[in-house]
Write a protein that holds these residues in place. Sequence first.
Motif, short mmCIF file in Angstrom:
data_model
loop_
_atom_site.label_atom_id
_atom_site.label_comp_id
_atom_site.label_asym_id
_atom_site.label_seq_id
_atom_site.Cartn_x
_atom_site.Cartn_y
_atom_site.Cartn_z
N UNK A 98 0.77 -1.24 0.01
CA UNK A 98 -0.04 -0.07 -0.10
C UNK A 98 0.70 1.34 0.12
N UNK A 99 0.41 2.24 -0.60
CA UNK A 99 1.47 3.62 -0.82
C UNK A 99 1.60 4.09 0.70
N UNK A 100 0.67 4.16 1.40
CA UNK A 100 0.52 4.61 2.78
C UNK A 100 1.76 3.94 3.42
N UNK A 101 2.16 2.57 3.35
CA UNK A 101 3.12 1.72 4.05
C UNK A 101 4.44 2.23 3.33
N UNK A 102 4.45 2.45 2.23
CA UNK A 102 5.81 2.75 1.25
C UNK A 102 6.32 4.26 1.84
N UNK A 103 4.96 5.21 1.94
CA UNK A 103 5.28 6.48 2.18
C UNK A 103 5.89 6.65 3.75
N UNK A 104 5.48 5.71 4.59
CA UNK A 104 6.07 5.68 5.99
C UNK A 104 7.60 5.49 6.02
N UNK A 105 7.92 4.44 5.01
CA UNK A 105 9.48 4.28 4.97
C UNK A 105 9.93 5.31 4.21
N UNK A 106 9.45 5.99 3.41
CA UNK A 106 10.17 7.03 2.65
C UNK A 106 10.35 8.44 3.65
N UNK A 107 9.10 8.65 4.53
CA UNK A 107 9.31 9.56 5.33
C UNK A 107 10.39 9.30 6.58
N UNK A 108 10.54 7.94 6.83
CA UNK A 108 11.64 7.69 8.02
C UNK A 108 12.92 8.03 7.38
N UNK A 109 13.08 7.54 5.90
CA UNK A 109 14.36 7.80 5.23
C UNK A 109 14.85 9.22 5.15
N UNK A 110 13.63 10.26 4.79
CA UNK A 110 13.94 11.54 4.88
C UNK A 110 14.50 12.00 5.98
N UNK A 155 2.70 -6.88 3.04
CA UNK A 155 2.40 -7.81 4.20
C UNK A 155 2.16 -9.20 3.74
N UNK A 156 1.47 -9.19 2.49
CA UNK A 156 0.59 -10.52 2.26
C UNK A 156 1.11 -10.91 0.71
N UNK A 214 16.03 -5.95 4.81
CA UNK A 214 14.75 -5.54 4.92
C UNK A 214 14.66 -4.32 5.80
N UNK A 215 13.51 -3.28 5.73
CA UNK A 215 13.28 -2.38 6.52
C UNK A 215 13.33 -2.54 7.89
N UNK A 216 13.75 -1.77 8.77
CA UNK A 216 13.54 -1.98 10.11
C UNK A 216 11.96 -2.52 10.58
N UNK A 217 12.02 -3.28 11.77
CA UNK A 217 10.72 -3.75 12.02
C UNK A 217 9.50 -2.87 12.31
N UNK A 228 2.49 -3.50 6.80
CA UNK A 228 1.59 -4.38 7.58
C UNK A 228 -0.04 -4.50 7.14
N UNK A 229 -0.22 -3.54 6.17
CA UNK A 229 -1.64 -3.75 5.77
C UNK A 229 -1.76 -4.72 4.70
N UNK A 230 -2.85 -5.75 4.72
CA UNK A 230 -2.95 -6.74 3.71
C UNK A 230 -3.72 -6.17 2.64
N UNK A 231 -3.87 -6.80 1.62
CA UNK A 231 -4.50 -6.52 0.51
C UNK A 231 -6.04 -6.94 0.52
#
Length: 300
Positions: free
Chosen positions: A170-182, A196-197, A263-266, A271-274
Motif C-alpha cells: 500500500x502506498x501508505x506503508x511505502x510512504x512511511x518508509x520514505x518519510x523515515x528515510x527523509x 505484508x501479504x 529488510x526495512x526496520x521492524x 502491515x496492511x494486507x490486500x
Amino acid sequence: MQASTVAITGGTGFVGRHLAERMPPGSAVVISRRTGVDVEDVEALTAAFAGCDVVAHCAGINREIGDQTYERVHVRGTATVIEAAKRAGVRKIIMLSFLRARPSCGSPYHESKWAAEELIRASGLDYTILKAGMIYGRGDHLVDHLSRTVQTIPIFATVGFREKPIRPIPIEDLTDVLEAAVNGRMPRATVAVVGAEQLLLSKAVRRVAAVLGRRVVVVPAPVWALYALAQLTEWTMTVPLVAKAQVRMLAEGVVDAAPPAASVPDDLLPRRRFTAEQIRSALPEPGGFGLRDLRLFADR
C-alpha cells in the motif's frame, strides 16, 4: 529531530505526490517535467535543490516513449541528480528503485534501475535505496488497471501457465518508509520493501472484482502472449494496459529482492494486507477502458 526540507523528483507522479502530501507544509519542493524542470538539466536541478537537506529521487518510467528512454531517465537522470545535489549542498539522496533491479538480466528496465542504484552508492553522499515491489493506491497502475479491466471485459489472462506470487505494498506503508528515510533513518543502506501479504495476481484480480460486484474468468496464458499484448498496448494506449517491463516483473514474481537486500526496520515493515477496504481506498472513478484511452483519440 528538526524536519528536513526535501526535494522530490517525479514529485507529480504516483509515489512522489503521496510523499509530498505527507511532508509538513513548506518542507517539500516538487520537481517534475510538469513543473518545468528536466531531470537532465543540472543547472535547473541545482537551483531547485537549493536549501534542501534531502532529495527523494522518485522519477522513473516503466516504458520508453520518444526521448524518454530508460538510459536517459534512469541512468543519465540519476547522474544529473547526484551532481546537482552535490552543488546544492544536499546531504542525502533517497532513491526509489525496483525490488528485482539487477545487472545483466536482459531487461533494460531492470538494468537501468540497477545502474542508477550503483551511481547513488558510489556518489559519496549519504543515501537510502528502496528496492520496492508492486505499489498500489489511488492513482496507481495496479488496482486502477485491474478494476478498469474487469469493468471492460470479465476475462483476465495470467502471466504464464504457472503464476508467480506478488506482495503488493500500500502506498501508505511505502510512504512511511520514505518519510523515515527523509528523517535520517537507514543511512547508507539498500533495503527491500514488500507488502505484508503474498498472493497470486489472479487472486488479487478476483478480490478487486468482488469489491466491484463483478465476476471474472481467469484463463492461463503463455508469457509470450502477454509480451505481445504489452507491445500492442504500448503502441496504442496513452497508459498501456500492461508494459513489457511489467510483464517481466510478473513472470519472475515480485516477492524477493534480487540481488538480496536487507529488510526495512521492524517498525517500518508494511502491515496492511490486500483487503477489500484497501482496495476500495485505491479504486479510481467507476468505468472501464474506452476510446479515450487510445492515443488515436486522446486529443479528440
